[in-house]
Design an enzyme around this catalytic site. Structure first.
Site, PDB file in Angstrom:
ATOM      1  CD  GLU A 285      29.748   8.952 -29.468  1.00 49.38           C
ATOM      2  OE1 GLU A 285      30.166   8.382 -28.320  1.00 49.38           O
ATOM      3  OE2 GLU A 285      29.508   7.684 -30.328  1.00 49.38           O
TER       4      GLU A 285
ATOM      5  CB  CYS B  20      25.821  11.281 -29.466  1.00 51.23           C
ATOM      6  SG  CYS B  20      26.764  11.337 -27.650  1.00 51.23           S
TER       7      CYS B  20
ATOM      8  CB  CYS C  20      29.000   9.914 -25.669  1.00 50.87           C
ATOM      9  SG  CYS C  20      27.721   9.269 -24.268  1.00 50.87           S
TER      10      CYS C  20
ATOM     11  CG  ASN D  25      33.565   6.714 -22.706  1.00 46.92           C
ATOM     12  OD1 ASN D  25      35.165   5.908 -22.576  1.00 46.92           O
ATOM     13  ND2 ASN D  25      33.001   5.515 -21.899  1.00 46.92           N
TER      14      ASN D  25
ATOM     15  CB  CYS E  77      23.474   7.100 -27.014  1.00 48.15           C
ATOM     16  SG  CYS E  77      23.992   8.989 -26.524  1.00 48.15           S
TER      17      CYS E  77
ATOM     18  CD  GLU F 116      31.465   5.588 -17.679  1.00 47.67           C
ATOM     19  OE1 GLU F 116      31.586   4.691 -16.811  1.00 47.67           O
ATOM     20  OE2 GLU F 116      31.359   4.303 -17.593  1.00 47.67           O
TER      21      GLU F 116
HETATM   22  N1  THU Z   1      28.980   5.967 -24.393  1.00 45.15           N
HETATM   23  C1  THU Z   1      29.485   6.611 -25.552  1.00 45.15           C
HETATM   24  O1  THU Z   1      31.069   7.003 -24.919  1.00 45.15           O
HETATM   25  N2  THU Z   1      29.744   6.483 -26.971  1.00 45.15           N
HETATM   26  C2  THU Z   1      28.159   6.099 -26.815  1.00 45.15           C
HETATM   27  O2  THU Z   1      27.709   5.882 -28.711  1.00 45.15           O
HETATM   28  C3  THU Z   1      27.745   5.528 -26.731  1.00 45.15           C
HETATM   29  C4  THU Z   1      27.670   5.204 -25.077  1.00 45.15           C
HETATM   30  C5  THU Z   1      28.920   5.540 -23.529  1.00 45.15           C
HETATM   31  C6  THU Z   1      28.920   6.300 -22.237  1.00 45.15           C
HETATM   32  C7  THU Z   1      29.108   5.082 -21.194  1.00 45.15           C
HETATM   33  O3  THU Z   1      30.240   5.976 -20.822  1.00 45.15           O
HETATM   34  C8  THU Z   1      29.545   4.109 -21.937  1.00 45.15           C
HETATM   35  O4  THU Z   1      29.335   4.214 -23.008  1.00 45.15           O
HETATM   36  C9  THU Z   1      28.553   2.836 -21.324  1.00 45.15           C
HETATM   37  O5  THU Z   1      26.896   3.718 -21.709  1.00 45.15           O
END
Ligand code: THU
Length: 144
Positions: free
Chosen positions: A63, A97, A61, A50, A94, A52
Site C-alpha cells: 500500500e 499503512c 508494504c 511489498n 497494517c 522486503e
Molecule cells: N504486508 C503488506 O504489504 N501489506 C499489508 O497490508 C500487510 C503486510 C507485507 C509486509 C511483509 O512484506 C509481508 O506482507 C508480511 O507481513
C-alpha cells in the site's frame, strides 16, 4: 469524480491491477505476496507491491509503495484503493499503512480487500482508521 463512487469499469481495472501487482512482490522472507492498486481522482492508476529486506524492519508494504509512487509523480488526490493477496482470506492494511494513507485520502474513500479467489470486501477508509491523527497543516496543503 467524487470519492465513494466507482463505475463497474473502474472497479474492474482497479481489481485487475491489484491482482497483477502481487506478481512483482519481493518477499523472500515472509513469502507473503501483497499487491495494491491506487486510483487517483483523474483515473490514473498506480500499482505497488511489498518489498522486503534482509533487515526485516526495512520492508515496505504494498500500500505504501503505491502511495509513494503516486505522490512522487505529483498525484495527491485519490479515488480508491484495492489490496490483494494469495490467501483465502482478506487482509487489511497494517497500522503504519493506515496512518500513512490517512494523510492523502478522504474519510469516505473506498478501500477494497481482494482474496486469491478474486472475491472482495469494500470499506470506507474511516472504518479502517477512525479518529485519525491529522494536522490542519495537511488539510490546508491538500485542501481536504
Ligand atoms: N504486508 C503488506 O504489504 N501489506 C499489508 O497490508 C500487510 C503486510 C507485507 C509486509 C511483509 O512484506 C509481508 O506482507 C508480511 O507481513
Amino acid at each position: 469524480m467524487t470519492s465513494g463512487t466507482l463505475s463497474k469499469e473502474e472497479q474492474e481495472k482497479l481489481f485487475s491491477l491489484a491482482l497483477t501487482a502481487r506478481e512483482t512482490s519481493y518477499s523472500p522472507y515472509s513469502k507473503f505476496r501483497v499487491g495494491a492498486a491506487l486510483m487517483a481522482t483523474d483515473g490514473t492508476l498506480f500499482k505497488g507491491c511489498n518489498v522486503e529486506n534482509a533487515s526485516y524492519g526495512a520492508a515496505i508494504c504494498a500500500e505504501r509503495t503505491a502511495f509513494v509512487k503516486a505522490v512522487s509523480e505529483g498525484y495527491l488526490k485519490f479515488h480508491a484503493l484495492a489490496v490483494s493477496t494469495d490467501q483465502d482470506d482478506f487482509i487489511s492494511p497494517c497500522g503504519i499503512c493506515r496512518q500513512f494513507i490517512s494523510e492523502f485520502v478522504s474519510k469516505d474513500m473506498p478501500v477494497f480487500f481482494l482474496n486469491k479467489h478474486g472475491e472482495h470486501r469494500e470499506y470506507k477508509f474511516e472504518q479502517l482508521l477512525p479518529f485519525a491523527f491529522d494536522y490542519d497543516t495537511s488539510k490546508e496543503y491538500l485542501q481536504k
